[in-house]
Structure formats: structure tokens, C-alpha cells
Design an enzyme around this catalytic site. Structure first.
Site, PDB file in Angstrom:
ATOM      1  N   GLU A 103       1.059  -0.835   0.187  1.00  0.00           N
ATOM      2  CA  GLU A 103      -0.448   0.079  -0.108  1.00  0.00           C
ATOM      3  C   GLU A 103       0.900   1.259  -0.104  1.00  0.00           C
ATOM      4  O   GLU A 103       2.702   1.041   0.151  1.00  0.00           O
ATOM      5  CB  GLU A 103      -0.809  -0.083   1.463  1.00  0.00           C
ATOM      6  CG  GLU A 103      -2.165  -1.392   0.940  1.00  0.00           C
ATOM      7  CD  GLU A 103      -3.018  -0.901   2.089  1.00  0.00           C
ATOM      8  OE1 GLU A 103      -2.871  -0.068   3.436  1.00  0.00           O
ATOM      9  OE2 GLU A 103      -3.318  -2.531   2.393  1.00  0.00           O
ATOM     10  N   HIS A 109      -8.572  10.158   3.454  1.00  0.00           N
ATOM     11  CA  HIS A 109      -8.323   7.913   2.746  1.00  0.00           C
ATOM     12  C   HIS A 109      -8.207   9.317   1.216  1.00  0.00           C
ATOM     13  O   HIS A 109      -9.677   9.586   1.257  1.00  0.00           O
ATOM     14  CB  HIS A 109      -9.004   7.190   2.925  1.00  0.00           C
ATOM     15  CG  HIS A 109      -8.645   6.417   2.255  1.00  0.00           C
ATOM     16  ND1 HIS A 109      -8.686   5.745   1.482  1.00  0.00           N
ATOM     17  CD2 HIS A 109      -7.938   4.912   2.943  1.00  0.00           C
ATOM     18  CE1 HIS A 109      -7.911   4.516   1.016  1.00  0.00           C
ATOM     19  NE2 HIS A 109      -7.210   4.211   1.979  1.00  0.00           N
ATOM     20  N   ARG A 143      -0.158   8.593   2.125  1.00  0.00           N
ATOM     21  CA  ARG A 143      -1.290   8.951   1.926  1.00  0.00           C
ATOM     22  C   ARG A 143      -1.933  10.886   1.653  1.00  0.00           C
ATOM     23  O   ARG A 143      -3.194  10.874   1.457  1.00  0.00           O
ATOM     24  CB  ARG A 143      -2.531   8.742   3.023  1.00  0.00           C
ATOM     25  CG  ARG A 143      -3.902   7.907   2.663  1.00  0.00           C
ATOM     26  CD  ARG A 143      -4.350   7.170   3.885  1.00  0.00           C
ATOM     27  NE  ARG A 143      -4.137   5.480   3.296  1.00  0.00           N
ATOM     28  CZ  ARG A 143      -4.639   4.767   4.444  1.00  0.00           C
ATOM     29  NH1 ARG A 143      -4.886   5.078   5.359  1.00  0.00           N
ATOM     30  NH2 ARG A 143      -4.554   3.065   3.641  1.00  0.00           N
ATOM     31  N   HIS A 168     -10.428   9.835   7.151  1.00  0.00           N
ATOM     32  CA  HIS A 168     -11.430   8.137   7.950  1.00  0.00           C
ATOM     33  C   HIS A 168     -10.119   7.859   8.915  1.00  0.00           C
ATOM     34  O   HIS A 168     -10.750   6.999   9.237  1.00  0.00           O
ATOM     35  CB  HIS A 168     -10.021   7.941   5.819  1.00  0.00           C
ATOM     36  CG  HIS A 168      -9.266   6.374   6.183  1.00  0.00           C
ATOM     37  ND1 HIS A 168     -10.678   5.814   5.911  1.00  0.00           N
ATOM     38  CD2 HIS A 168      -8.219   5.300   6.354  1.00  0.00           C
ATOM     39  CE1 HIS A 168      -9.451   4.459   5.907  1.00  0.00           C
ATOM     40  NE2 HIS A 168      -8.157   4.752   6.387  1.00  0.00           N
ATOM     41  N   ARG A 170      -0.876   8.833   8.974  1.00  0.00           N
ATOM     42  CA  ARG A 170       0.061   7.180   9.299  1.00  0.00           C
ATOM     43  C   ARG A 170      -0.041   6.287   7.852  1.00  0.00           C
ATOM     44  O   ARG A 170      -0.358   7.178   7.444  1.00  0.00           O
ATOM     45  CB  ARG A 170      -1.488   6.774  10.355  1.00  0.00           C
ATOM     46  CG  ARG A 170      -2.055   5.495  10.365  1.00  0.00           C
ATOM     47  CD  ARG A 170      -2.810   4.995  11.071  1.00  0.00           C
ATOM     48  NE  ARG A 170      -3.992   5.010  10.054  1.00  0.00           N
ATOM     49  CZ  ARG A 170      -4.569   4.140   8.966  1.00  0.00           C
ATOM     50  NH1 ARG A 170      -4.608   2.944   9.354  1.00  0.00           N
ATOM     51  NH2 ARG A 170      -5.615   4.615   8.297  1.00  0.00           N
TER      52      ARG A 170
HETATM   53  P1  FAD Z   1     -13.102   0.884  16.457  1.00  0.00           P
HETATM   54  O1  FAD Z   1     -12.764  -0.660  15.573  1.00  0.00           O
HETATM   55  O2  FAD Z   1     -13.473   1.788  15.937  1.00  0.00           O
HETATM   56  O3  FAD Z   1     -14.336  -0.046  17.845  1.00  0.00           O
HETATM   57  C1  FAD Z   1     -14.975   1.504  18.705  1.00  0.00           C
HETATM   58  C2  FAD Z   1     -16.051   1.074  19.817  1.00  0.00           C
HETATM   59  O4  FAD Z   1     -16.104   1.721  20.615  1.00  0.00           O
HETATM   60  C3  FAD Z   1     -16.799   0.335  19.180  1.00  0.00           C
HETATM   61  O5  FAD Z   1     -17.558  -0.732  19.384  1.00  0.00           O
HETATM   62  C4  FAD Z   1     -18.282   1.546  19.136  1.00  0.00           C
HETATM   63  O6  FAD Z   1     -19.150   1.088  19.091  1.00  0.00           O
HETATM   64  C5  FAD Z   1     -17.106   1.676  20.712  1.00  0.00           C
HETATM   65  N1  FAD Z   1     -18.515   2.987  21.230  1.00  0.00           N
HETATM   66  C6  FAD Z   1     -17.548   4.312  20.596  1.00  0.00           C
HETATM   67  N2  FAD Z   1     -18.240   5.239  21.120  1.00  0.00           N
HETATM   68  C7  FAD Z   1     -18.441   4.189  22.543  1.00  0.00           C
HETATM   69  C8  FAD Z   1     -19.206   4.642  23.494  1.00  0.00           C
HETATM   70  N3  FAD Z   1     -19.341   5.711  24.241  1.00  0.00           N
HETATM   71  N4  FAD Z   1     -20.144   3.826  24.945  1.00  0.00           N
HETATM   72  C9  FAD Z   1     -19.761   2.999  24.708  1.00  0.00           C
HETATM   73  N5  FAD Z   1     -19.182   2.502  22.776  1.00  0.00           N
HETATM   74  C10 FAD Z   1     -18.479   3.155  22.601  1.00  0.00           C
HETATM   75  N6  FAD Z   1      -6.822   0.833   9.356  1.00  0.00           N
HETATM   76  C11 FAD Z   1      -5.664  -0.589   9.066  1.00  0.00           C
HETATM   77  O7  FAD Z   1      -5.052  -0.491   9.729  1.00  0.00           O
HETATM   78  N7  FAD Z   1      -5.564  -1.281   7.803  1.00  0.00           N
HETATM   79  C12 FAD Z   1      -6.891  -1.499   7.501  1.00  0.00           C
HETATM   80  O8  FAD Z   1      -7.097  -2.448   6.588  1.00  0.00           O
HETATM   81  C13 FAD Z   1      -7.746  -0.068   7.058  1.00  0.00           C
HETATM   82  N8  FAD Z   1      -8.778  -0.077   6.617  1.00  0.00           N
HETATM   83  C14 FAD Z   1      -9.679   1.064   7.274  1.00  0.00           C
HETATM   84  C15 FAD Z   1     -11.034   0.934   5.923  1.00  0.00           C
HETATM   85  C16 FAD Z   1     -12.062   1.608   6.749  1.00  0.00           C
HETATM   86  C17 FAD Z   1     -12.971   2.118   5.556  1.00  0.00           C
HETATM   87  C18 FAD Z   1     -11.980   2.328   8.053  1.00  0.00           C
HETATM   88  C19 FAD Z   1     -13.034   3.148   8.716  1.00  0.00           C
HETATM   89  C20 FAD Z   1     -10.508   2.518   9.144  1.00  0.00           C
HETATM   90  C21 FAD Z   1      -9.728   0.906   8.184  1.00  0.00           C
HETATM   91  N9  FAD Z   1      -8.714   1.434   8.982  1.00  0.00           N
HETATM   92  C22 FAD Z   1      -7.676   0.619   8.554  1.00  0.00           C
HETATM   93  C23 FAD Z   1      -8.100   1.554  10.055  1.00  0.00           C
HETATM   94  C24 FAD Z   1      -8.659   0.934  11.900  1.00  0.00           C
HETATM   95  O9  FAD Z   1     -10.075   0.497  11.270  1.00  0.00           O
HETATM   96  C25 FAD Z   1      -9.182   1.147  12.515  1.00  0.00           C
HETATM   97  O10 FAD Z   1      -8.477   2.301  13.382  1.00  0.00           O
HETATM   98  C26 FAD Z   1      -9.473   0.440  13.465  1.00  0.00           C
HETATM   99  O11 FAD Z   1     -10.586  -0.319  13.422  1.00  0.00           O
HETATM  100  C27 FAD Z   1     -10.205   1.132  15.043  1.00  0.00           C
HETATM  101  O12 FAD Z   1     -10.478  -0.069  15.995  1.00  0.00           O
HETATM  102  P2  FAD Z   1     -10.749   0.651  17.870  1.00  0.00           P
HETATM  103  O13 FAD Z   1     -10.650  -0.414  18.144  1.00  0.00           O
HETATM  104  O14 FAD Z   1      -9.827   1.640  17.925  1.00  0.00           O
HETATM  105  O15 FAD Z   1     -12.045   1.365  17.138  1.00  0.00           O
HETATM  106  C1  SIN Z   2      -6.954   0.606   3.078  1.00  0.00           C
HETATM  107  O1  SIN Z   2      -7.633  -0.457   3.221  1.00  0.00           O
HETATM  108  O2  SIN Z   2      -6.470   1.323   1.956  1.00  0.00           O
HETATM  109  C2  SIN Z   2      -7.226   1.106   4.593  1.00  0.00           C
HETATM  110  C3  SIN Z   2      -5.829   1.126   5.051  1.00  0.00           C
HETATM  111  C4  SIN Z   2      -6.056   2.143   5.965  1.00  0.00           C
HETATM  112  O3  SIN Z   2      -6.700   3.007   6.505  1.00  0.00           O
HETATM  113  O4  SIN Z   2      -5.391   1.366   6.838  1.00  0.00           O
END
Ligand code: FAD
Ligand code: SIN
Length: 525
Positions: A113, A241, A288, A349, A384
Site C-alpha cells: 500500500e 483517505h 496518503r 478516515h 499514519r
Molecule cells: P473501532 O473499531 O472503531 O471500535 C470502536 C468501538 O467503540 C465500537 O464498538 C463502538 O461502538 C464503541 N464506542 C464508541 N463510543 C462509545 C461509547 N461512548 N460508549 C460505548 N461504546 C462506544 N486500518 C488498518 O490498519 N488497515 C486497514 O486496512 C484499514 N482499513 C480501514 C477501512 C475503513 C473503511 C476504515 C473506516 C478504517 C480502516 N482502518 C484500517 C482503520 C482501522 O480500521 C481503525 O483504526 C481500527 O479498526 C480502530 O479500531 P478500534 O478498536 O480502536 O476502534
Molecule cells: C485501505 O484499505 O486503503 C485502508 C488501509 C488503512 O486505512 O490503513
């Protein structure tokens, strides 16, 4: 209703779930999620997880790529920790049942990537996040020591403030005792008292009109910790993104993974010209921030609504089999990615900053850890590197688990905390007051605090946000609780922090690009 637990985990994405599964071996875990357990940014991750697997890749190369993408603003010690501990965390995921794609010889099929100089991204087709989330959820649901509360919204964390003491931002001895949690189904507020609290609430994409994040990403964790006088940093570095699918009425915007560019896709303008080469030597695979800014510039200069990602020159069969979800999604809209160019635009993003934590994932508030996107570990610096966030969440979940579980037996539950006070509140008569302010916040942030900023735009944004802040605080004081109103309040808080930190940085750096401070080097277009 008061409730006691050893570990309170707020959030059920990769960060919260992976911590919970480890902590459950040492004590009782209460895991809360504001909607259903699977809904999270994690579920939508496409590209994959960056980790060094085989030669010719090396720890040193991944460290270098991360530091370079972060514009020299990363904490190198953290970068080395994440990169070198990453492979062990990948092995744990695989043992748990995550099925990363493999080549015929059995080795992992590694993608490339933007900003990566090697193929190092483990993936499951183009729905890696879903593959990881479903395995973690299944394991958590089956664990006897994990109690899961879905549709439970954390309102605020509990500190000495709730025990009647004065707490201010200069205090370094603030303790977290748990959180007030709103049960959206019953309207009740639970006082969950915990020995250790973990904030894993994800990002803030919904600050902007166009985002890849699901509607739950409203900056709740950052706002809760800021209100509790904890330290927040680097909020100006919001990652857009470069390629979300251009489909104006769809929210969230559907992501077109960067792995497609790693696979050979190239960006073109409406006349078919490949334009990235004039911005960066890595062309369409540049980091990015550079690609998003270049697209923004092309669209503004030419007055176009979007640019195109062109994959039509690639092997059609391989394209369909590596990217089945993107193929299907585009086909639903009448776009055959093997023969048509895909219309794309940048979308908010990822939040690179957040709750400041140390190498154990502990915040400036004691007994409060922050993991995943809500945290600012120092890994990402000013931008990032793609696919570095899932691995960061895994590495810090392990570190926070080791640190917190080692001290668990020395921690006591705080006694005598007050129940939530509902007095003097009633249902707001007009919910339009909430929905309109929500839209206004998004418009302010998108128009004045987006990919390109200026001092004038930032100041204007702040003035507008203050008006909305005052209106919303007034409404909040008078209204019975609702998730929507709490989320609006949190978004305003997060928006304020983005603007404030952008205003305080008198330079352009990485994702924060201010036309009043042109970048110091020409490579930083
Ligand atoms: P999240 O997975 O967002 O989970 C947050 C949780 O907190 C959820 O369960 C939500 O309900 C809960 N929550 C929030 N506020 C509250 C509240 N007040 N009370 C109770 N619960 C709450 N990163 C990569 O490394 N590789 C990738 O390929 C990639 N692709 C991506 C594609 C997309 C479309 C997106 C949006 C992001 C992508 N990212 C990627 C970034 C990555 O997915 C996220 O940074 C990561 O998943 C965040 O994980 P997390 O557990 O911190 O939060
Ligand atoms: C993507 O698949 O392009 C998202 C990857 C990322 O946000 O790290």
C-alpha cells in the site's frame, strides 16, 4: 444502579476485544458497545494489517517507512516496539482463527500500500476487518469471564471529581474509577465501578460530511477524557483517505482500498491523464497525505467533483478474486471495475492523534488506558502509514494487559460514588435542534478544517463552533439523555480540539496543511 467489575472495556473493535480476551484470563471483564457488538471501524477495514513476515522485508524497512510517512514526527521508540512486536500478535490472531489469505506455497499473500517500500500487508480478500472482528467477537461471546453490554453508551468516566474533589488539568494524580453508562434501551444509567478502565472507542470520522467511518465514530473517548482533564494531543492530524467511492448520497462513503493501487491501479483526471507523478516520485503509491492533497488540488484546479482510479489495464480475473466486495459494490452502481474507471474522492478516515498514552497504553489519568484509534501512542506522527493501525491496536492491547493485570491485585474499587442525577431534565421538544447542529458541525469542519486549511478559515471555524457549543450545552443540561445528543456534544468537543491544535501549530506538517505556512521542503507538497 451501581455495578462492580475488574476491567471495564469501552468499545468492541479490535482494540477493546483483544484487550478483553487477554484480561478475561485474570479477572472479570465488562465490555460495552454503543450499538451492536460488531459495529466498529474495525469491521470496515479493507486493506489489512502491516507486519514484517519474510525477507526481503525487515523490521528496519518497516520502521523507516513508518517514520518517513509520519514526517519525522513519530516517536521512534514506539515505532520500533510496534513493528518488532507485531509479528507475534499476528501469530496470535492466526491461532485464534483469523484466516489471512495465503499463496499456493502456503506463505501469506502480502499486499503493498501507499508509503510501503515492501509487500507486507496481511489481508483477507478486501474485507480483512470483518474477518478479524468476527473471530474476536466469537471468542469474546464464548468467554465465561466477559460480560457484554450492547447498546450501552459511555457518557463520562468517573474520577475524584465525582467524589467531590476539585480536578483540574494540571493535576497529575487523577484516577479513573469506571464510567457512567447509558442503557439506550431502558433509559437507565449504570454506574460501572472498575479497578481498570480501557477506552477503546475508535475515531471521529463523523466530524466531516464525507467519511469512510460508520456513524458510531463520533469522538466519544477523546471528549470523555478531555472533560475529565486528561491529556489529548496531535488532533490536528486528521487523515483523509484518498480514494472513497464517489457516490454523493451514500454515508459512510464506501472505501476503495489502497491495496488496489498496490495491485497496479492508477489515479487519472477526467481527461485520462495520470497526475500523481508530478506530485511525488512514488506516484499513485505515495503516502496518503500527499495523494489526498494532490487529488484535492486537481479537483479544485479543474473544478471536478472527483477523479478516477483506473484498474482497467489489470488482469480482470485476479482483480475480481482479490477484491470481490469492491467489484460487487461497484457493479451494483453500474461500474465494472475491469472495464470502467472508478470515480473516487478523498474522505475523512483516521484520527492520528487522541488520548496521549505511554508505552503501556496508560493515559495521563491513572487506571485509565486508551487503545486503538482513540489513543495517541506516538506511532503515526503527522501521518499514519497505511495499515499500521490494526497492528498498533494489537500491540498496545497486549502491553496494556501486561501492565494492568500486574497491578490488579493492588487496586480497590472506589466506594460511595453517586448515581447519575436525572433531576431537572425533560425530553427535548424538537430533535431538529440536535440534527441541525450535527450537520452544521460537519459543514464547518469540512469547509474550514479539511485537507487544506488557513488561519482565517480556522478562526472562522472556531467562532462558529463556539455558538453551537453554547447552544448544545444548554440543551444537554435541560434534556433527558439520548445517544444522539451525547454524540453531538462529543463531536463538538473533538472538533474544538482539532481546531485548537491546528491553530496552535504555526507550520504545515504532514496531514496538517495550512496555506499560511508553506511547507519547508518542496517534497512536502
Ligand atoms: P473501532 O473499531 O472503531 O471500535 C470502536 C468501538 O467503540 C465500537 O464498538 C463502538 O461502538 C464503541 N464506542 C464508541 N463510543 C462509545 C461509547 N461512548 N460508549 C460505548 N461504546 C462506544 N486500518 C488498518 O490498519 N488497515 C486497514 O486496512 C484499514 N482499513 C480501514 C477501512 C475503513 C473503511 C476504515 C473506516 C478504517 C480502516 N482502518 C484500517 C482503520 C482501522 O480500521 C481503525 O483504526 C481500527 O479498526 C480502530 O479500531 P478500534 O478498536 O480502536 O476502534
Ligand atoms: C485501505 O484499505 O486503503 C485502508 C488501509 C488503512 O486505512 O490503513
Amino acid at each position: 444502579m451501581s455495578y462492580k467489575t475488574d476491567f471495564l472495556v469501552i468499545g468492541s473493535g479490535i482494540a477493546g476485544l483483544s484487550f478483553a480476551l487477554k484480561a478475561a484470563e485474570k479477572g472479570r471483564v465488562t465490555l460495552i458497545s454503543k450499538v451492536d457488538i460488531e459495529e466498529s471501524n474495525t469491521k470496515y477495514a479493507q486493506g489489512g494489517v502491516a507486519s514484517v513476515m519474510y525477507e526481503p522485508d525487515s523490521i528496519e524497512k518497516h520502521v523507516e517507512d513508518t517514520l518517513k510517512a509520519g514526517h519525522g514526527y513519530c516517536n521512534e521508540e514506539v515505532v520500533r516496539v510496534v513493528v518488532s512486536e507485531g509479528p507475534a500478535r499476528i501469530r496470535e490472531l492466526v491461532e485464534m482463527g483469523v484466516d489471512f489469505d495465503r499463496r499456493q506455497d502456503g506463505q501469506f499473500d502480502l499486499a503493498r500500500e501507499g508509503g510501503h517500500t515492501e509487500h507486507r500487508v496481511l489481508h483477507h480478500k478486501d474485507n480483512t476487518g470483518e474477518a478479524i472482528e468476527s473471530v474476536l467477537v466469537k471468542n469474546a461471546q464464548a468467554h465465561p469471564n466477559i460480560e457484554i453490554f450492547e447498546n450501552h453508551f459511555a457518557i463520562d468516566i468517573l474520577t475524584q471529581h465525582h467524589a467531590g474533589e476539585l480536578v483540574n488539568r494540571s493535576r497529575r494524580d487523577i484516577d479513573c474509577y469506571g464510567a457512567y453508562v447509558f442503557d439506550s434501551s431502558s433509559g437507565e444509567v449504570k454506574t460501572i465501578v472498575a479497578k481498570v478502565t480501557v477506552m477503546a472507542t475508535g475515531g471521529i470520522g463523523n466530524l466531516y460530511q464525507t467519511t469512510t467511518n460508520p456513524v458510531i465514530a463520533t469522538g466519544d473517548g477523546v471528549a470523555m477524557v478531555y472533560r475529565a482533564k486528561g491529556l489529548i494531543e496531535n488532533m490536528e492530524f486528521i487523515q483523509f483517505h484518498p480514494t472513497s467511492l464517489y457516490n454523493p448520497n451514500e454515508r459512510p462513503s464506501f472505501l476503495i482500498t489502497e491495496a488496489l493501487r498496490g495491485f497496479g491501479g492508477v489515479l487519472r483526471d477526467w481527461s485520462g491523464r495520470e497526475f500523481m507523478d508530478k506530485y511525488h516520485p512514488m506516484g499513485s503509491l505515495a503516502p496518503r497525505d500527499i495523494v489526498a492533497r494532490a487529488i484535492d488540488n486537481e479537483m479544485k484546479v479543474r473544478g471536478d467533483d472527483h477523479v478516477f482510479l483506473d484498474c482497467t489495464h489489470l488482469d480482470a480475473e485476479k482483480l475480481r478474486s482479490h477484491f470481490p466486495n469492491i467489484t460487487r459494490k461497484c457493479l451494483d452502481l453500474g461500474i465494472d471495475i475491469t472495464s470502467d474507471r472508478i470515480p473516487v474522492i478523498p474522505a475523512a478516515h483516521y484520527m492520528c492523534g487522541g488520548i496521549k498514552v505511554d508505552l503501556n497504553g496508560e493515559s495521563s489519568i491513572r487506571r485509565l488506558y486508551a487503545l486503538g484509534e482513540v489513543s495517541s501512542t506516538g506511532l503515526h506522527g503527522a501521518n499514519r502509514l497505511a495499515s499500521n493501525s490494526l497492528i498498533e491496536a494489537l500491540v498496545f492491547a497486549e502491553r496494556a494487559f501486561l501492565h494492568s493485570s500486574a497491578r490488579l491485585s493492588s487496586l480497590q474499587h472506589m466506594e460511595g460514588l453517586p448515581e447519575w442525577d436525572f433531576e431537572g431534565t425533560s425530553h427535548p421538544e424538537e430533535l431538529v435542534l440536535v440534527t441541525q447542529n450535527y450537520k452544521e458541525v460537519q459543514a464547518i469542519m469540512s469547509n474550514y478544517v479539511g485537507i487544506v486549511r488557513s488561519d482565517l478559515r480556522l478562526n472562522r471555524a472556531l467562532k462558529r463552533l463556539v455558538i453551537i457549543f453554547n447552544e448544545t450545552e444548554d440543551l444537554y443540561r435541560k434534556s433527558t439523555l439520548s445517544r444522539r445528543l451525547c454524540e453531538l456534544r462529543n463531536l463538538i468537543n473533538a472538533g474544538y480540539l482539532v481546531i485548537k491544535m491546528a491553530n496552535d501549530r504555526h507550520q504545515s506538517l504532514g496531514l496538517h496543511y495550512n496555506i499560511d505556512y508553506p511547507p519547508e521542503t518542496s517534497s512536502e507538497f
